[in-house]
Design an enzyme around this catalytic site. Structure first.
Site, PDB file in Angstrom:
ATOM      1  N   SER A   1     -31.489 -28.072  -2.885  1.00 45.34           N
ATOM      2  CA  SER A   1     -32.943 -27.903  -2.984  1.00 45.34           C
ATOM      3  C   SER A   1     -33.572 -27.362  -1.705  1.00 45.34           C
ATOM      4  O   SER A   1     -34.619 -26.729  -1.730  1.00 45.34           O
ATOM      5  CB  SER A   1     -33.595 -29.229  -3.369  1.00 45.34           C
ATOM      6  OG  SER A   1     -33.231 -30.231  -2.435  1.00 45.34           O
TER       7      SER A   1
ATOM      8  N   LYS B   1     -39.638 -25.936  -2.990  1.00 49.94           N
ATOM      9  CA  LYS B   1     -41.064 -26.267  -3.062  1.00 49.94           C
ATOM     10  C   LYS B   1     -41.951 -25.041  -3.243  1.00 49.94           C
ATOM     11  O   LYS B   1     -43.002 -25.103  -3.859  1.00 49.94           O
ATOM     12  CB  LYS B   1     -41.490 -27.025  -1.796  1.00 49.94           C
ATOM     13  CG  LYS B   1     -40.850 -28.399  -1.658  1.00 49.94           C
ATOM     14  CD  LYS B   1     -41.443 -29.388  -2.642  1.00 49.94           C
ATOM     15  CE  LYS B   1     -40.891 -30.794  -2.425  1.00 49.94           C
ATOM     16  NZ  LYS B   1     -41.337 -31.707  -3.514  1.00 49.94           N
TER      17      LYS B   1
ATOM     18  N   GLU C   1     -50.086 -33.263  -0.112  1.00 54.49           N
ATOM     19  CA  GLU C   1     -49.344 -34.318   0.575  1.00 54.49           C
ATOM     20  C   GLU C   1     -47.999 -33.748   0.973  1.00 54.49           C
ATOM     21  O   GLU C   1     -47.551 -32.750   0.392  1.00 54.49           O
ATOM     22  CB  GLU C   1     -49.132 -35.515  -0.361  1.00 54.49           C
ATOM     23  CG  GLU C   1     -47.894 -35.436  -1.277  1.00 54.49           C
ATOM     24  CD  GLU C   1     -47.965 -34.351  -2.348  1.00 54.49           C
ATOM     25  OE1 GLU C   1     -49.073 -33.833  -2.583  1.00 54.49           O
ATOM     26  OE2 GLU C   1     -46.911 -34.017  -2.933  1.00 54.49           O
TER      27      GLU C   1
END
Lengths: 256, 395
Positions: B375, B86, B108
């Protein structure tokens, strides 16, 4: 059935909004009849959506109440077909793109024509995406209603030029809901729009008091009131009809 | 806007008029800076010195031996600062926001990884930060809530709807309409209205750019398959992007099947959804016959989303990428397997990708190569997995 244009010829127009099926479709029908009697010039009927991203908490809750009763688009069409026999004022639907798209835009628009709906407001369809809906709506004589907002600036002219029915002028930033103060220069927005269109301009978002109604109507051709009415529906449930009628009467008087 | 933000029939800009000038302003800024050498130098510096890029491409020898087929490489996005991919997107978007003169960001978050990354970079760049997170996710990921507060962000629990990721996205869009002038919405995945899917993809594409280079240096060839998990799909598109024009590379996205795609408790959009319009884009969504968005479910808060990014929808349509569904049980099994076999605890999201590799690797030959994108790291999931396995463990 009167046209949207005719609805603006009787002084300033008062346009109340209610969510279909909040709390029952029978209540919605009674409300529409009572609101016409109380002076509503156009009635905006919300088709509930699970995730109404342009709504504040009051109308979000109304959507949830309606959907928890398993109200569907087909149920709403049946109710409106019935209602159409009793009210003369124009009826417009307000909902979100996915409700129309998933039903099939063509089928949705043809149903609107069949049951006497003359306009459609899609809160999440801006100018750039409207063609996919307006091309179909045009075929069935349903006006896809355009919106301008305080952030629209140089987009106002472009939007106004292609607007149909009436132009929905969003009074303030943010989502729907009652505001104590409307600080945007709505007058400037509307005079900008009027240079580019001769269709009526109505102001919505945030209007809840007769004083606000008077002020906003002085700058436009009509006003749209949603959350203040839906709040009454939330408070009184199926018994809300006389209270809403009284409120509509007061608001119509304030703009007359 | 110059580009129409479409991927085949998908994408677009289905948002309220109030937000249109905001996304057009973002688009104009992105066109201005995306190829600007100074901007890219600054971003590369942040990637390398702040986030710790390039992330490692690790040959998972023990997993490879154990599965007995294709060679398994792990793209270690879990080793980035804040523990997930991210941060790539967040650094890119926030650098852009800074150049646009924005002083406040909103975001969010589902699992909390995107929220933590945004709060982290906001702290570093001295920007005000508010994060919207479903109430249920706040409970599932309580540590991440505290982490964000520690970093100086304000966390707003979202109670509407299913109180998960989709509701957090709606709440953040609503917040953006109330305050636009000084605020940038750091959208966390390759979704939403154009230009977000493109911007997020471009900042995440560093993943596949590195994989390609690293594998070339190690083995001198392309991978046979790249596998990544898909919620909105940002780490997957980042892992796929630089291989899209290499037809020999299978691109496989793993969706969250939850308790199974034949149940209502699933978040597998490609397997169970249909074409729709939501959160600013046309794409596939889990929904009922009247277009009401379905309350989806997955053990993984980060994959618990009823839609998928428009570029994935397009890659699915043209058959360039495959999308498969992995159940909670399978993901948990893979979570434990990678932990025990390789000493790497993956995020439960990433475990969905590991699970599919476990299925196909044994059927592949030993000279073939699978790259799995890990991830994120799994520390955040340990307590939830313990509870899933029946242990009474709370953070």
């Amino acid at each position: 059935m009167n046209s949207i244009r005719e609805a603006f010829q009787n002084g300033k127009a008062f346009i109340p909004f209610i969510t279909c099926g909040d709390p029952t479709l029978e209540t919605t029908k009674k409300l529409a009849i009572a609101m016409e009697e109380a002076g509503a010039d156009i009635i905006e009927l919300g088709i509930p959506f699970s995730d109404p991203t342009a709504e504040g908490p009051v109308i979000q809750d109304a959507n949830i109440r309606a959907l928890s009763n398993h109200i569907t688009t087909d149920d709403i069409f049946a109710m409106v077909a019935d209602l159409r026999k009793e009210v003369k004022v124009p009826l417009v639907f307000m909902t979100y793109a996915n409700v129309v798209f998933s039903y099939g835009t063509e089928k949705f628009a043809s149903e609107c024509k069949r049951i006497g709906i003359c306009g459609l407001i899609l809160a999440d369809v801006p100018f750039e995406e409207k063609k996919e809906f307006s091309s179909v709506c045009d075929k069935y004589g349903v006006d896809l209603i355009s919106m301008i907002a305080p952030t629209s600036n140089d987009r106002i002219a472009v939007i106004a030029r292609e607007a149909k029915g009436f132009l929905y002028c969003v009074s303030s930033l943010g989502v729907t809901g009652i505001r104590t103060d409307i600080t945007t220069d709505v007058g400037a927005m509307i005079s900008n729009a009027k240079k580019n269109t001769d269709i009526p301009c109505a102001i919505g978002f945030g209007i809840s008091t007769p004083e606000q109604a008077t002020e906003m109507a002085s700058k436009s051709d009509g006003i749209i009131v949603g959350s203040a009415i839906v709040k009454i529906c939330a408070k009184y449930g199926e018994n809300c009809v006389p209270y809403v009628a009284e409120f509509v009467k007061t608001m119509k008087k304030a703009i007359s | 806007m110059n580009t129409n933000g479409r991927y085949g029939i998908h994408g677009g800009q289905y948002i309220p008029e109030t937000l249109m000038n905001a996304v057009m302003e973002l688009d104009a800024a992105y066109r201005k800076f995306k190829d600007d050498p100074d901007f890219n130098r600054e971003l590369t510096d942040l990637f390398n010195n702040y986030a710790g890029r390039p992330s490692r491409l690790y040959y998972a020898e023990h997993v490879t031996k154990d599965l007995g087929g294709a060679q398994i490489f792990l793209k270690r996005e879990d080793l980035n600062h804040t523990g997930a991919h991210k941060i790539n997107n967040v650094l890119g978007q926030m650098l852009l926001a800074k150049h646009m003169g924005k002083t406040r960001v909103i975001a969010e978050t589902g699992a909390g990884q995107h929220g933590v990354a945004t709060a982290t970079v906001a702290a570093m760049m001295g920007m005000e930060c508010e994060v919207f997170m479903g109430r249920e996710d706040c409970e599932r990921q309580a540590l991440n809530v505290y982490r964000m507060r520690l970093l100086g962000a304000k966390v707003h629990p979202v109670d509407t709807g299913t109180a998960t990721l989709k509701d957090a996205v709606s709440a953040t869009f609503r917040e953006w309409t109330t305050r636009i002038a000084d605020t940038h919405y750091v959208l966390g995945s390759v979704m939403g209205p154009a230009p977000f899917p493109e911007i997020v993809r471009d900042f995440q594409a560093v993943i596949s750019k590195e994989i390609k280079q690293q594998l070339h240096d190690l083995c001198g060839k392309l991978p046979d398959a790249v596998i990544a998990c898909v919620g909105g799909g940002s780490n997957a598109i980042g892992s796929f992007y630089n291989f899209i024009n290499d037809p020999s590379v299978r691109l496989i996205g793993c969706e969250a099947a939850g308790r199974g795609i034949d149940t209502n408790e699933t978040a597998a959009t490609i397997s169970t959804g249909k074409l729709g319009i939501f959160h600013g884009m046309k794409s596939y969504f889990c929904q009922d016959e009247y277009g009401q968005i379905a309350p989806v479910y997955s053990i993984s808060a980060g994959l618990d989303y009823p839609g998928i990014g428009p570029e994935h929808a397009y890659l699915h349509d043209i058959g360039r990428a495959e999308y498969v569904a992995i159940t909670d049980d399978e993901a948990v099994e893979a979570f434990e397997y990678l932990s025990r076999t390789e000493g790497i605890i993956p995020a439960i999201e990433s475990a969905h990708a590991v699970s599919y590799a476990m299925k196909i690797a044994p059927k592949m030959s030993k000279d073939q190569i699978i790259v799995i994108t890990i991830s994120g790291r799994g520390d955040k999931d340990v307590a939830a997995i313990a509870r899933y396995k029946g242990e009474n463990l709370y953070e």
